[in-house]
Design a protein around this motif. Structure first.
Motif, PDB file in Angstrom:
ATOM      1  N   GLN A   7       5.887   6.860   5.558  1.00  0.00           N
ATOM      2  CA  GLN A   7       4.507   6.785   6.126  1.00  0.00           C
ATOM      3  C   GLN A   7       3.719   8.296   4.412  1.00  0.00           C
ATOM      4  N   ARG A   8       4.965   8.743   4.427  1.00  0.00           N
ATOM      5  CA  ARG A   8       3.937  10.045   3.125  1.00  0.00           C
ATOM      6  C   ARG A   8       4.349   9.553   2.015  1.00  0.00           C
ATOM      7  N   TRP A   9       5.237   8.088   1.444  1.00  0.00           N
ATOM      8  CA  TRP A   9       4.807   7.587   0.283  1.00  0.00           C
ATOM      9  C   TRP A   9       4.112   7.147   0.404  1.00  0.00           C
ATOM     10  N   VAL A  10       3.422   5.819   1.840  1.00  0.00           N
ATOM     11  CA  VAL A  10       2.707   5.595   1.513  1.00  0.00           C
ATOM     12  C   VAL A  10       1.246   5.399   1.409  1.00  0.00           C
ATOM     13  N   GLU A  11       1.244   7.234   2.137  1.00  0.00           N
ATOM     14  CA  GLU A  11      -0.578   7.579   1.805  1.00  0.00           C
ATOM     15  C   GLU A  11      -0.506   7.872   0.727  1.00  0.00           C
ATOM     16  N   HIS A  12       0.405   8.281   0.184  1.00  0.00           N
ATOM     17  CA  HIS A  12       0.763   8.600  -1.441  1.00  0.00           C
ATOM     18  C   HIS A  12       0.061   8.356  -2.420  1.00  0.00           C
ATOM     19  N   ILE A  13       0.707   6.822  -2.451  1.00  0.00           N
ATOM     20  CA  ILE A  13       0.620   5.223  -3.503  1.00  0.00           C
ATOM     21  C   ILE A  13      -1.053   4.829  -2.505  1.00  0.00           C
ATOM     22  N   SER A  14      -1.472   5.133  -1.212  1.00  0.00           N
ATOM     23  CA  SER A  14      -2.361   4.529  -1.301  1.00  0.00           C
ATOM     24  C   SER A  14      -3.861   5.830  -1.868  1.00  0.00           C
ATOM     25  N   MET A  15      -3.412   6.768  -2.328  1.00  0.00           N
ATOM     26  CA  MET A  15      -4.838   7.468  -2.119  1.00  0.00           C
ATOM     27  C   MET A  15      -4.273   7.860  -4.199  1.00  0.00           C
ATOM     28  N   GLN A  16      -3.470   7.815  -4.502  1.00  0.00           N
ATOM     29  CA  GLN A  16      -3.032   7.299  -6.027  1.00  0.00           C
ATOM     30  C   GLN A  16      -3.515   5.914  -7.093  1.00  0.00           C
ATOM     31  N   TYR A  17      -3.815   4.879  -6.693  1.00  0.00           N
ATOM     32  CA  TYR A  17      -3.963   3.940  -6.531  1.00  0.00           C
ATOM     33  C   TYR A  17      -5.547   3.156  -6.242  1.00  0.00           C
ATOM     34  N   PHE A  18      -5.151   3.318  -4.672  1.00  0.00           N
ATOM     35  CA  PHE A  18      -6.305   2.790  -3.976  1.00  0.00           C
ATOM     36  C   PHE A  18      -7.794   4.242  -3.585  1.00  0.00           C
ATOM     37  N   HIS A  19      -7.359   5.565  -4.294  1.00  0.00           N
ATOM     38  CA  HIS A  19      -8.268   6.470  -4.150  1.00  0.00           C
ATOM     39  C   HIS A  19      -9.105   6.004  -2.845  1.00  0.00           C
ATOM     40  N   THR A  20      -8.039   5.862  -1.368  1.00  0.00           N
ATOM     41  CA  THR A  20      -8.894   6.015  -0.182  1.00  0.00           C
ATOM     42  C   THR A  20      -7.581   6.406   1.077  1.00  0.00           C
ATOM     43  N   PRO A  21      -7.810   6.714   1.444  1.00  0.00           N
ATOM     44  CA  PRO A  21      -5.902   7.781   2.797  1.00  0.00           C
ATOM     45  C   PRO A  21      -5.783   6.342   3.599  1.00  0.00           C
ATOM     46  N   PHE A  22      -5.020   6.070   3.523  1.00  0.00           N
ATOM     47  CA  PHE A  22      -3.616   5.169   4.820  1.00  0.00           C
ATOM     48  C   PHE A  22      -4.363   6.202   5.595  1.00  0.00           C
ATOM     49  N   LEU A  23      -4.712   5.181   7.118  1.00  0.00           N
ATOM     50  CA  LEU A  23      -5.071   6.171   8.207  1.00  0.00           C
ATOM     51  C   LEU A  23      -4.247   5.839   9.367  1.00  0.00           C
ATOM     52  N   HIS A  24      -3.077   4.538   9.672  1.00  0.00           N
ATOM     53  CA  HIS A  24      -2.248   3.981  10.450  1.00  0.00           C
ATOM     54  C   HIS A  24      -1.213   4.336   9.633  1.00  0.00           C
ATOM     55  N   GLN A  25      -0.138   3.672  10.269  1.00  0.00           N
ATOM     56  CA  GLN A  25       1.122   3.855  10.202  1.00  0.00           C
ATOM     57  C   GLN A  25       2.238   3.226  10.079  1.00  0.00           C
ATOM     58  N   ALA A  26       2.481   3.782   8.840  1.00  0.00           N
ATOM     59  CA  ALA A  26       4.018   2.982   8.436  1.00  0.00           C
ATOM     60  C   ALA A  26       5.221   2.787   8.792  1.00  0.00           C
TER      61      ALA A  26
END
Length: 153
Positions: A7-26
């Motif tokens: 979950q933390r890894w997906v949130e980090h990738i989302s912020m780093q590459y998409f500049h938008t938070p991932f608000l759901h569950q991985a």
């Protein structure tokens, strides 16, 4: 790696590459066999194959996560999120995601049985058993025998 770390890894990738938070569950899904991951349109959750994570490098799994995040962010923005859409292809190339995931090699053999003619020796491989009383050799009409293949490594 467990689901919290994913979950933390997906949130980090989302912020780093998409500049938008991932608000759901991985989460990891151990039942996924033929794909690296999937995105759910109704819940907006992402599942990653545990077997894919165990088999391939961290970079390969990150590329799959980027792929699923492309689906996620484009779907939430009401843009083309399908594989064939130009928006999806452009964003995927921009962030460096995987277009296709590498296939996972299965340890399971393709064929379990060998059929052999008792007269001419003709061989054939089968995935499933057959009733030998119903069938004859296609080449000479002889009787068939069924042998279970063993794959001892």
């Amino acid at each position: 790696m467990d689901n919290m770390q994913l979950q933390r890894w997906v949130e980090h990738i989302s912020m780093q590459y998409f500049h938008t938070p991932f608000l759901h569950q991985a989460t990891f899904n151990s039942r996924l066999r033929t794909t690296g991951g999937r995105y759910f349109l109704t819940t907006h959750n992402i599942e990653i194959s545990k077997k894919y994570y165990d088999t391939f490098s961290r970079e390969e799994v990150e590329a799959v996560i980027k792929h699923e995040l492309c689906h996620y962010h484009l779907h939430l923005r009401k843009k083309g999120y399908r594989h064939r859409d130009k928006d999806f292809k452009d964003l995927l190339q921009q962030v460096g995601g995987a277009r296709y995931c590498k296939p996972i090699k299965e340890d399971k053999p393709l064929y379990k049985y060998e059929i052999r003619c008792t007269q001419c020796g003709q061989k054939g491989l089968r995935k499933r058993r057959i009733d030998l009383q119903k069938y004859r050799c296609a080449k000479c009409g002889g009787k068939l025998t069924l042998q279970t293949l063993s794959f001892d490594n």
